[in-house]
Motif scaffolding. Sequence first.
Motif, PDB file in Angstrom:
ATOM      1  N   GLN A  10      27.847  11.412  40.680  1.00 46.94           N
ATOM      2  CA  GLN A  10      27.579  10.024  39.809  1.00 46.94           C
ATOM      3  C   GLN A  10      27.865  10.513  38.428  1.00 46.94           C
ATOM      4  N   HIS A  11      28.747   9.703  37.830  1.00 41.96           N
ATOM      5  CA  HIS A  11      29.108   9.935  36.202  1.00 41.96           C
ATOM      6  C   HIS A  11      30.337  11.033  35.837  1.00 41.96           C
ATOM      7  N   GLY A  12      30.616  11.492  37.135  1.00 44.63           N
ATOM      8  CA  GLY A  12      31.885  12.528  37.337  1.00 44.63           C
ATOM      9  C   GLY A  12      33.006  11.666  36.756  1.00 44.63           C
ATOM     10  N   LEU A  13      33.940  12.448  36.042  1.00 39.01           N
ATOM     11  CA  LEU A  13      35.069  12.004  35.588  1.00 39.01           C
ATOM     12  C   LEU A  13      36.502  12.125  36.446  1.00 39.01           C
ATOM     13  N   MET A  14      37.140  11.023  36.387  1.00 42.56           N
ATOM     14  CA  MET A  14      38.648  11.182  36.987  1.00 42.56           C
ATOM     15  C   MET A  14      39.734  10.938  36.200  1.00 42.56           C
ATOM     16  N   LEU A  15      40.625  11.849  36.132  1.00 45.31           N
ATOM     17  CA  LEU A  15      41.728  11.680  35.002  1.00 45.31           C
ATOM     18  C   LEU A  15      43.071  11.575  35.786  1.00 45.31           C
ATOM     19  N   LEU A  16      43.726  10.869  35.574  1.00 45.34           N
ATOM     20  CA  LEU A  16      45.237  10.476  36.381  1.00 45.34           C
ATOM     21  C   LEU A  16      46.137  10.546  35.351  1.00 45.34           C
ATOM     22  N   LEU A  70      40.395  -0.091  39.958  1.00 50.00           N
ATOM     23  CA  LEU A  70      39.281   1.057  39.609  1.00 50.00           C
ATOM     24  C   LEU A  70      37.990   0.430  39.347  1.00 50.00           C
ATOM     25  N   GLU A  71      37.905  -0.655  38.634  1.00 49.47           N
ATOM     26  CA  GLU A  71      36.771  -1.364  38.320  1.00 49.47           C
ATOM     27  C   GLU A  71      36.137  -1.702  39.848  1.00 49.47           C
ATOM     28  N   GLU A  72      37.130  -2.455  40.561  1.00 49.22           N
ATOM     29  CA  GLU A  72      36.633  -2.904  41.759  1.00 49.22           C
ATOM     30  C   GLU A  72      36.091  -1.880  42.845  1.00 49.22           C
ATOM     31  N   GLU A  73      36.432  -0.648  42.722  1.00 48.29           N
ATOM     32  CA  GLU A  73      36.048   0.432  43.488  1.00 48.29           C
ATOM     33  C   GLU A  73      35.148   1.252  42.916  1.00 48.29           C
ATOM     34  N   GLY A  74      34.283   0.794  41.901  1.00 46.25           N
ATOM     35  CA  GLY A  74      33.111   1.528  41.378  1.00 46.25           C
ATOM     36  C   GLY A  74      33.184   2.542  40.111  1.00 46.25           C
ATOM     37  N   PHE A  75      34.387   2.536  39.675  1.00 46.50           N
ATOM     38  CA  PHE A  75      34.658   3.202  38.500  1.00 46.50           C
ATOM     39  C   PHE A  75      34.512   2.370  37.051  1.00 46.50           C
ATOM     40  N   GLY A  76      33.758   3.027  36.303  1.00 44.28           N
ATOM     41  CA  GLY A  76      33.452   2.338  34.747  1.00 44.28           C
ATOM     42  C   GLY A  76      34.194   3.156  33.771  1.00 44.28           C
ATOM     43  N   ILE A 112      45.100   8.035  32.641  1.00 46.56           N
ATOM     44  CA  ILE A 112      43.935   6.848  32.869  1.00 46.56           C
ATOM     45  C   ILE A 112      42.768   7.610  33.333  1.00 46.56           C
ATOM     46  N   ALA A 113      41.494   7.611  32.504  1.00 51.91           N
ATOM     47  CA  ALA A 113      40.355   7.796  32.460  1.00 51.91           C
ATOM     48  C   ALA A 113      39.145   7.074  33.136  1.00 51.91           C
ATOM     49  N   ALA A 114      38.407   7.575  34.139  1.00 49.33           N
ATOM     50  CA  ALA A 114      37.568   6.559  34.696  1.00 49.33           C
ATOM     51  C   ALA A 114      36.135   7.219  35.213  1.00 49.33           C
ATOM     52  N   VAL A 115      35.155   6.668  35.010  1.00 51.12           N
ATOM     53  CA  VAL A 115      33.909   7.572  35.453  1.00 51.12           C
ATOM     54  C   VAL A 115      33.214   6.799  36.746  1.00 51.12           C
ATOM     55  N   SER A 116      32.884   7.569  37.494  1.00 45.45           N
ATOM     56  CA  SER A 116      32.193   7.202  38.807  1.00 45.45           C
ATOM     57  C   SER A 116      30.966   6.509  38.920  1.00 45.45           C
ATOM     58  N   ASP A 117      30.689   5.579  39.525  1.00 45.22           N
ATOM     59  CA  ASP A 117      29.118   4.970  39.570  1.00 45.22           C
ATOM     60  C   ASP A 117      28.352   5.641  40.832  1.00 45.22           C
TER      61      ASP A 117
END
Length: 555
Positions: A319-325, A370-376, A393-398
Amino acid sequence: MGTINANDDEQVSFAPAGPYLPPAEAGPGRDNFVAELIDDPARNGLMQWLARLLFVQLRELSPDIKAGAAGTAAAWFDNAGVLELYQRWWRQSLTMLADYGYLQRQGAEFNVSESGRGIADKAAVWQAWQNGKQLYLDNSETQALVRLLDDCLSRLPDILRGAVQATDVLFPGSSMEKVLGIYKNSAQVDYFNTVLAESAAAFVRQRLAADPAARIRIIEIGAGTGGTTAMVLHHLRPFSAHIDEYGYTDISKAFLQHGETQYGGEYPFLNYRLWNIEQPPADQGIATGVYDLVIAANVLHATQDIRQTLRHAKAALHQHGLMLLNEISDTSLLSHLSFGLLKGWWLYRDPALRMPGSPGLYPEAWRDVLEEEGFGSVLFPAQSAHGLGQQIIAAVSDGVVRRKIHAVAQEPAVEPGRDHQPVRATLAGGVNVKDIVRRQIQGSLVQALKAPEGSIDNDVPFSDYGIDSILGVGFVKQVNEGLGITMNTAIIFDYATVNQLAAYVLQTYGKDLGKRAAVEPDEQLAEQFFSGELSVESLLDSVMLQDVPGFGVES
């Protein structure tokens, strides 16, 4: 992890929490540089050349286009003799040629435009290209890309009709060099990789500021030739002592071998593992809920279901891990005429989320899914450069992990494509053609996999050992050279074990191989062959004969 069941076919888990660290914006001062790249006249001129070359190749393939007759994409496709897997590629090609003015579109039908009718014959266009391409070959920015595209376009009819595999052209002899070249000496590629790498370094810096004792775990999906990896590792060098793991993963063992050779000596925290992102990570030995950072460059779009793909990538993060694409942001002839020729490019089953005629997603589609899949905290650190056809793209996991529950199915046994009669020609000392063929296949497989001698089971599918369409190129080349035959790489997917492939070779090439077998006994050659002192090729060369009446291949 705590677990609750959602639907009958779905399980929901909660990843352990890490500190929340918002993704960092890209550094300033790049706008002028990006504008120069977007407005580069050489880049625009190259696109015009690619469209013209594509037009003359499709015109030669399709009698309808050559005759100037109007028709639908499907009708032109049916008359061109192109493999079914390229149907989407064909339709997008016609759309692009209409955009460049060589075709006109009226409803569902295409016809050749006045500009298209004015294009010279194929030989004249290719001769003009041979002269014109030198401008791009002299430019370090475009040199490798143009060589790759030139090879793909010149072999395009053979690729589309199945005479040559696209992987044979992109990865000749399983070599990474041709593709690797497009990621070197390219200001555009370096720009996007730098933005991603700086974002990764900023995240690690924040993580260590919050917890100086933190041990950072990173995993890269589809690391491939390591173009992005190299830049990320360079930016992470100041934090090397704090990195517990950098997982270099890919669906192809060929890329893992390349990564270990290229980076293993310098970065001891690297490990190398197979990971098909279309399958759950836990099923493949990938730890879930533990990674601080997931990186994926130009890979997630090449999957069938982007939502499922994101769920699998997210499962690796805490939780709160970062994904970079790093992902494509627009359709382009550059990708369409290279990686667009690979089967995986067109496997997507969710076209509503994708760009028209491409597996890529526009930035707004990425944000939505991404937002629909729980990334903020979804952020685009290189937004001003989207006109170059790429996006970061950067996004944080919920921390919510969803996984489909599948029943385990028994895989059917792999059978040869057709029945074969055994073919046998005996060399003296007990050596026969079947032994020679099997030994060559085994040796080529060992070499392709860099596996220990004696580790190959003749009835285990090649895919179980990690042979895929890339490693398969070098594997088949070794077999062909060793036996003096001309198999197509695709044959290993129909005859998928050593014994099946040996049966195919004997059925197809047995008589020619038999003519190279010895009639008179030679115990010394046989002994050297079975002891490994004599290679298959040397054995055949040593006993080569002219046609001998009465000698044959028993069947």
